[in-house]
Design a protein around this motif. Structure first.
Motif, PDB file in Angstrom:
ATOM      1  N   TRP A 288       9.615   1.525   3.264  1.00  8.90           N
ATOM      2  CA  TRP A 288       9.587   1.692   1.817  1.00  8.90           C
ATOM      3  C   TRP A 288      10.872   2.403   1.394  1.00  8.90           C
TER       4      TRP A 288
ATOM      5  N   ARG B  25       9.071  -4.467  -3.129  1.00  6.54           N
ATOM      6  CA  ARG B  25       8.220  -3.592  -3.937  1.00  6.54           C
ATOM      7  C   ARG B  25       9.140  -2.638  -4.701  1.00  6.54           C
TER       8      ARG B  25
ATOM      9  N   THR C  83       8.580   3.653  -3.382  1.00  3.64           N
ATOM     10  CA  THR C  83       7.890   2.381  -3.566  1.00  3.64           C
ATOM     11  C   THR C  83       6.688   2.296  -2.630  1.00  3.64           C
ATOM     12  N   ARG C  84       5.937   1.237  -2.815  1.00  7.72           N
ATOM     13  CA  ARG C  84       4.908   0.907  -1.840  1.00  7.72           C
ATOM     14  C   ARG C  84       5.561   0.190  -0.655  1.00  7.72           C
TER      15      ARG C  84
ATOM     16  N   LYS D 193       0.829  -1.204   0.000  1.00  7.16           N
ATOM     17  CA  LYS D 193       0.000   0.000   0.000  1.00  7.16           C
ATOM     18  C   LYS D 193       0.868   1.260   0.000  1.00  7.16           C
ATOM     19  N   ASP D 194       0.254   2.358  -0.468  1.00  2.00           N
ATOM     20  CA  ASP D 194       0.945   3.632  -0.580  1.00  2.00           C
ATOM     21  C   ASP D 194       1.167   4.227   0.816  1.00  2.00           C
TER      22      ASP D 194
END
Length: 358
Positions: free
Chosen positions: A288, A315, A327-328, A251-252
Motif C-alpha cells: 500500500w 487503490r 491507501t488500502r 482491505k485496510d
C-alpha cells in the motif's frame, strides 16, 4: 488535552484497563495523536484505533510509545500481554459462536428434508423407538408358546401350518383367521413397525435418487461425475494477521494486521514537502502507499500489475487532516511490483519509480 471516545461496552476488562493506561500515558506526555504517530512510526489512524479500543496495538507499537514518552516499558508490556490474551479469547469465542450458528442452520436444513418415519440423521426416530419398546413389552407379557417369526422369510413359501397349537392350518390362498391372542397382537405390531421402517428407508433412497440422479444420460450412457476443484488448504497465518495475497486487495492494512512491525518501506521519495512511501508486507503478500507531511487534499495512489497479464490494480487515498494518509492494499508477489504516486494540491506530482513536476 485530548477528548477520548467512550470505549465499547463489550470490551474485555483487561483490554479496557490496558487502553486506559495508554490514554493516561499520552495525556501525561502532552503530545497529540499526530505527534505520537510521528515519534513511534505508526500512523495517526492506527493510534486512533488503539486509543479508542477498536484495535489492539502490536507489541512494537507499545514499546515505541514507552520509549517516546519515557513510560515504564516493563509494566506496560505486562499489561499488553494480559490484554493480548483477553483479545484472543474474545476472537475465539466469536469464531466458536459463528461456527455453532452455521452447524445449527445446517442441521435445520437437513431435518427439513428428513423423512417423518424411519431413521433420522442415522438414528431411529423417537416414534420407531417407542413402537419397538411397546412390541417388546407385549412379547414379554404373552404366555409361553412357540416362537413366531418377526419378519417374513423364505419359510413363507413352505406348506401352510397352523398359526398356533390346536388351530387348523389354512388352505393355500386363503388367509388365516385373525389371531386375537396377545402374541398375535404383538406380532402385528412388530410387523407394522418393520413395515414403517421399510417405507421410511424406501422414501429416503427415492429422495436420494431424485436429488442425485440415476447417473445415466439421455442416451443411456453413464454421465461423468462433475469435476470439482482440488481441495486446498488455507495458509496458516500468524496471530493477528487476517488476510494473505489476493484476499488482502482492497482491505485496510492496519485492520488486517499487515502494518506496523509486519511491514517495511520498500520504496520512497519526496514530492514537494510530502514524503511518499511504498509499504510492503511479506506475510500478507500485499503493498500500500503512505504519505506524510502532506496538506489536506493531497492524494496518494498505489498500483501493481494485474494477475495473468491483466490490467493493473490500484487503490487511492486522500489527506483530510493530520498531514498523512494511506491507501488500502493491493496484492503483490514481489517487493518490487508496487508503485506509489502522489498528486499534491500545489500541482507537484511524483511516483516512486519516476518523478514529474507540474
Amino acid at each position: 488535552m485530548p477528548r477520548w471516545r467512550e470505549l465499547p461496552e463489550e470490551l474485555d476488562p483487561q483490554v479496557r484497563e490496558f487502553t486506559g493506561q495508554l490514554r493516561r500515558i499520552v495525556e501525561r506526555s502532552g503530545m497529540s495523536v499526530v505527534a505520537v504517530a510521528d515519534r513511534t512510526g505508526y500512523s495517526k489512524s492506527s493510534w486512533e484505533r488503539y486509543l479508542n479500543g477498536r484495535l489492539l496495538p502490536p507489541q512494537r507499537a507499545v514499546e515505541a510509545l514507552a520509549e517516546a514518552t519515557g513510560a515504564g516499558a516493563h509494566h506496560l508490556i505486562t499489561l499488553w500481554e494480559l490484554a493480548e490474551r483477553a483479545w484472543s479469547r474474545s476472537e475465539n469465542r466469536h469464531d466458536v459462536t459463528m461456527e455453532a450458528i452455521s452447524v445449527a442452520q445446517a442441521r435445520a436444513a437437513i431435518e427439513e428434508f428428513a423423512p417423518e418415519q424411519g431413521k433420522r440423521n442415522g438414528h431411529p426416530s423417537e416414534k420407531a423407538v417407542k413402537g419397538a419398546e411397546a412390541a417388546e413389552a407385549d412379547r414379554a407379557a404373552a404366555p409361553p408358546g412357540p416362537e413366531r417369526p418377526r419378519m417374513p422369510t423364505a419359510a413363507a413359501t413352505a406348506p401352510p401350518t397352523a398359526p398356533y397349537p390346536g388351530a387348523a392350518p389354512s388352505a393355500p390362498g386363503v388367509p388365516a383367521a385373525p389371531d386375537s391372542s396377545e402374541e398375535g397382537r404383538g406380532g402385528r405390531r412388530r410387523m407394522a413397525l418393520f413395515a414403517g421402517a421399510a417405507v421410511g428407508s424406501l422414501l429416503l433412497v427415492a429422495g436420494a435418487v431424485f436429488l442425485v440422479g440415476t447417473g445415466d444420460g439421455d442416451d443411456g450412457k453413464p454421465v461423468a461425475a462433475p469435476k470439482t476443484a482440488p481441495a486446498t488448504t488455507a495458509p496458516s497465518l500468524p496471530r493477528g494477521v487476517k488476510c494473505a495475497g489476493k484476499g488482502c486487495t482492497g482491505k485496510d492494512p492496519e485492520a488486517m494486521g499487515c502494518g506496523g512491525a509486519k511491514a517495511i518501506t520498500s520504496a520512497n521519495l519526496t514530492v514537494g514537502t510530502a514524503y511518499v512511501e511504498v509499504r510492503y508486507s511479506e506475510i500478507c503478500g500485499a503493498a500500500w502507499a503512505r504519505i506524510t507531511r502532506a496538506a489536506p487534499g493531497d492524494q496518494i495512489r498505489v498500483s501493481a500489475p494485474g494477475g495473468g497479464g491483466g490490467a493493473s490494480v490500484s487503490r487511492s487515498g486522500e489527506v483530510n487532516t493530520g498531514g498523512e494518509a494511506y491507501t488500502r492494499m493491493v496484492s503483490v508477489k514481489t517487493i518490487a511490483q508496487a508503485t506509489a504516486c502522489a498528486t499534491l494540491t500545489s500541482g507537484a506530482r511524483g511516483c516512486t519509480d519516476r518523478t514529474a513536476n507540474g
